[in-house]
Design a protein around this motif. Structure first.
Motif, PDB file in Angstrom:
ATOM      1  N   GLU A 194       2.442  -0.856  -0.416  1.00  0.00           N
ATOM      2  CA  GLU A 194       3.823  -1.559  -0.074  1.00  0.00           C
ATOM      3  C   GLU A 194       4.523  -1.488  -1.058  1.00  0.00           C
ATOM      4  OE1 GLU A 194       2.392  -5.724  -0.759  1.00  0.00           O
ATOM      5  OE2 GLU A 194       0.406  -5.638   0.258  1.00  0.00           O
ATOM      6  N   GLU A 195       4.922  -0.297  -2.413  1.00  0.00           N
ATOM      7  CA  GLU A 195       5.300   0.077  -3.415  1.00  0.00           C
ATOM      8  C   GLU A 195       5.788   1.043  -3.547  1.00  0.00           C
ATOM      9  OE1 GLU A 195       5.867  -3.200  -6.348  1.00  0.00           O
ATOM     10  OE2 GLU A 195       4.038  -2.392  -7.089  1.00  0.00           O
ATOM     11  N   PRO A 196       6.618   1.752  -3.701  1.00  0.00           N
ATOM     12  CA  PRO A 196       6.557   3.441  -4.241  1.00  0.00           C
ATOM     13  C   PRO A 196       6.076   3.131  -5.511  1.00  0.00           C
ATOM     14  CG  PRO A 196       8.576   3.232  -3.894  1.00  0.00           C
ATOM     15  CD  PRO A 196       8.167   1.548  -3.860  1.00  0.00           C
ATOM     16  N   VAL A 197       4.686   4.719  -5.602  1.00  0.00           N
ATOM     17  CA  VAL A 197       4.071   4.903  -7.286  1.00  0.00           C
ATOM     18  C   VAL A 197       4.331   6.261  -7.150  1.00  0.00           C
ATOM     19  CG1 VAL A 197       2.511   5.283  -7.710  1.00  0.00           C
ATOM     20  CG2 VAL A 197       2.662   3.267  -6.224  1.00  0.00           C
ATOM     21  N   THR A 198       5.210   6.417  -8.273  1.00  0.00           N
ATOM     22  CA  THR A 198       4.992   7.776  -9.228  1.00  0.00           C
ATOM     23  C   THR A 198       4.017   8.356  -9.775  1.00  0.00           C
ATOM     24  OG1 THR A 198       7.067   7.480  -9.137  1.00  0.00           O
ATOM     25  CG2 THR A 198       6.263   9.577 -10.390  1.00  0.00           C
ATOM     26  N   THR A 199       3.431   9.675  -9.721  1.00  0.00           N
ATOM     27  CA  THR A 199       1.686   9.956  -9.995  1.00  0.00           C
ATOM     28  C   THR A 199       2.241  10.358 -11.667  1.00  0.00           C
ATOM     29  OG1 THR A 199       0.452  10.001  -8.179  1.00  0.00           O
ATOM     30  CG2 THR A 199       0.382  11.469  -9.797  1.00  0.00           C
TER      31      THR A 199
ATOM     32  N   ALA B 146      -2.601   6.957  -2.488  1.00  0.00           N
ATOM     33  CA  ALA B 146      -1.972   7.612  -1.417  1.00  0.00           C
ATOM     34  C   ALA B 146      -2.848   8.741  -0.914  1.00  0.00           C
ATOM     35  CB  ALA B 146      -0.907   7.648  -0.784  1.00  0.00           C
ATOM     36  N   GLU B 147      -2.598   9.447  -2.767  1.00  0.00           N
ATOM     37  CA  GLU B 147      -2.983  11.161  -3.098  1.00  0.00           C
ATOM     38  C   GLU B 147      -5.220  11.114  -2.020  1.00  0.00           C
ATOM     39  OE1 GLU B 147      -2.010  13.789  -3.312  1.00  0.00           O
ATOM     40  OE2 GLU B 147       0.952  12.935  -4.143  1.00  0.00           O
TER      41      GLU B 147
ATOM     42  N   ASP C 187      -1.162   7.731  -8.304  1.00  0.00           N
ATOM     43  CA  ASP C 187      -0.446   7.628  -6.335  1.00  0.00           C
ATOM     44  C   ASP C 187      -2.516   6.955  -5.827  1.00  0.00           C
ATOM     45  OD1 ASP C 187      -0.225   5.993  -4.163  1.00  0.00           O
ATOM     46  OD2 ASP C 187       1.036   7.399  -3.558  1.00  0.00           O
TER      47      ASP C 187
ATOM     48  N   SER D  75      -2.070   1.294  -5.119  1.00  0.00           N
ATOM     49  CA  SER D  75      -1.384   1.665  -3.953  1.00  0.00           C
ATOM     50  C   SER D  75      -0.089   2.121  -4.101  1.00  0.00           C
ATOM     51  CB  SER D  75      -2.396   0.239  -3.094  1.00  0.00           C
ATOM     52  OG  SER D  75      -2.008   1.025  -1.608  1.00  0.00           O
ATOM     53  N   SER D  76       0.415   3.008  -3.349  1.00  0.00           N
ATOM     54  CA  SER D  76       2.090   2.210  -2.482  1.00  0.00           C
ATOM     55  C   SER D  76       2.594   2.377  -1.360  1.00  0.00           C
ATOM     56  CB  SER D  76       2.079   4.137  -2.203  1.00  0.00           C
ATOM     57  OG  SER D  76       2.278   5.251  -1.392  1.00  0.00           O
TER      58      SER D  76
ATOM     59  N   THR E 235      -1.348   7.454 -14.276  1.00  0.00           N
ATOM     60  CA  THR E 235      -0.396   6.787 -13.143  1.00  0.00           C
ATOM     61  C   THR E 235      -0.934   7.225 -12.041  1.00  0.00           C
ATOM     62  OG1 THR E 235       1.108   5.196 -13.943  1.00  0.00           O
ATOM     63  CG2 THR E 235       1.236   4.782 -11.600  1.00  0.00           C
TER      64      THR E 235
END
Length: 327
Positions: A123-128, A140-141, A138, A120-121, A136
């Protein structure tokens, strides 16, 4: 996607069903037999409630698909975006099995096996992305508003969770199917030894334009040969899945029937996947046009907003040839 039948009353079932809508029998998808079995006679995946999983457990508390998830939110933090991601992963894994492709888990091959980090992004950035077999995503997608906002920002015609997992697993299959002998790949796609980060920076700094349409399936495919492969791989899976679904449901386009596939109720032993990409395209082009027109009739954008140039079809043919060595 093939269709399935209820093990009790033989009613038509779909891949996502967990119960028969006619007789009420609880059912679950059995990966080993690729069929729906009675859930009261078999153990459901432990993620049935958490992930909305309708698969049966395989030698442990989880099904073979959920077991590929290496990292996920804590139970109390799980929301619908996690369920969307896992649903896409189930459809992906079914198709990979159906095509006879290897899906070696990272638990069996710690260096090169397949695993998913669903993060989950919030609280912190996530790069698919993909790195050495670890995909990986995200989460949020899985939110329609978030994903649509990114699609518009990046001027993309298409963006889905299923598209993401198909694209990212395509990177892993480059490692599995191509990396050991990349000569022919370089002739068709270009030299993957070109600086990847520099290529991406150039891509994101450029205007989408239309020049790419003659040689690539999408604008992003033109960023680097690796992305071209992954995009082409994903599109091949899009096409094969949709054509198979149409076949299973007996869809006719312009009076031309699509040959049934295994699992179709109209033919017990039909021909399996056509490996001839030219034949596949001959089915796909009129089918996609019909689907696009149907979408427009409902006030929606085209279902498949892409054109497949001869150069792109040559790339699809190359990818399919690699898949065919395992199918």
């Amino acid at each position: 996607m093939r269709t399935f039948t209820c093990p009790k009353c033989a009613n038509l079932l779909f891949f996502e069903n967990s119960a028969c809508v006619v007789c009420g029998t609880d059912v679950g998808f059995d990966r080993g037999s690729a069929s729906m079995l009675r859930a009261d006679e078999n153990r459901r995946c432990a993620n049935a409630e958490l992930a909305g999983c309708n698969w049966l457990a395989a030698g442990g508390p989880l099904c073979g698909c959920c077991a590929l998830t290496r990292t996920r939110p804590a139970d109390e933090d799980v929301d619908d975006t996690f369920r969307v991601a896992e649903a896409a992963k189930r459809r992906l894994l079914y198709q990979l099995d159906d095509l006879g492709l290897p899906t070696t888990p990272r638990t069996d091959d710690p260096e090169h096996g397949l695993a998913f980090d669903l993060l989950s992004s919030a609280e912190e950035p996530v790069t698919t992305g993909h790195a050495g077999g670890v995909i990986t995503i995200d989460l949020a997608e899985g939110d329609d508003g978030f994903r649509e906002g990114l699609r518009a920002k990046l001027a993309e015609p298409y963006r889905t969770m299923l598209g993401h997992v198909r694209h990212e697993v395509g990177h892993w299959y480059w490692d599995v199917l191509v990396a050991g002998d990349p000569g022919e790949f370089r002739r068709v796609f270009g030299d993957e030894r070109a600086d990847y980060q520099e290529a991406l920076a150039t891509h994101y700094a450029s205007d989408p334009g239309t020049e790419w349409t003659d040689t690539h399936v999408s604008h992003y495919a033109g960023a680097h040969p690796w992305e071209d492969w992954a995009e082409t791989f994903a599109h091949l899976l899009h096409i094969r899945d949709t054509v198979q679904t149409a076949a299973a449901l007996g869809v006719l386009v312009a009076g031309t029937p699509i040959a049934p596939h295994p699992g179709s109720p109209v033919d017990a032993e039909p021909e399996d996947h056509p490996r001839d990409v030219d034949a596949l395209m001959a089915t796909w082009v009129p089918l996609s046009r019909a689907l696009n027109q149907l979408n427009r009739s409902m006030g929606k954008d085209d279902l498949y907003p892409f054109a497949l140039s001869p150069a792109v079809q040559a790339k699809l043919r190359f990818v399919d040839s690699k898949l065919g060595r395992h199918g």
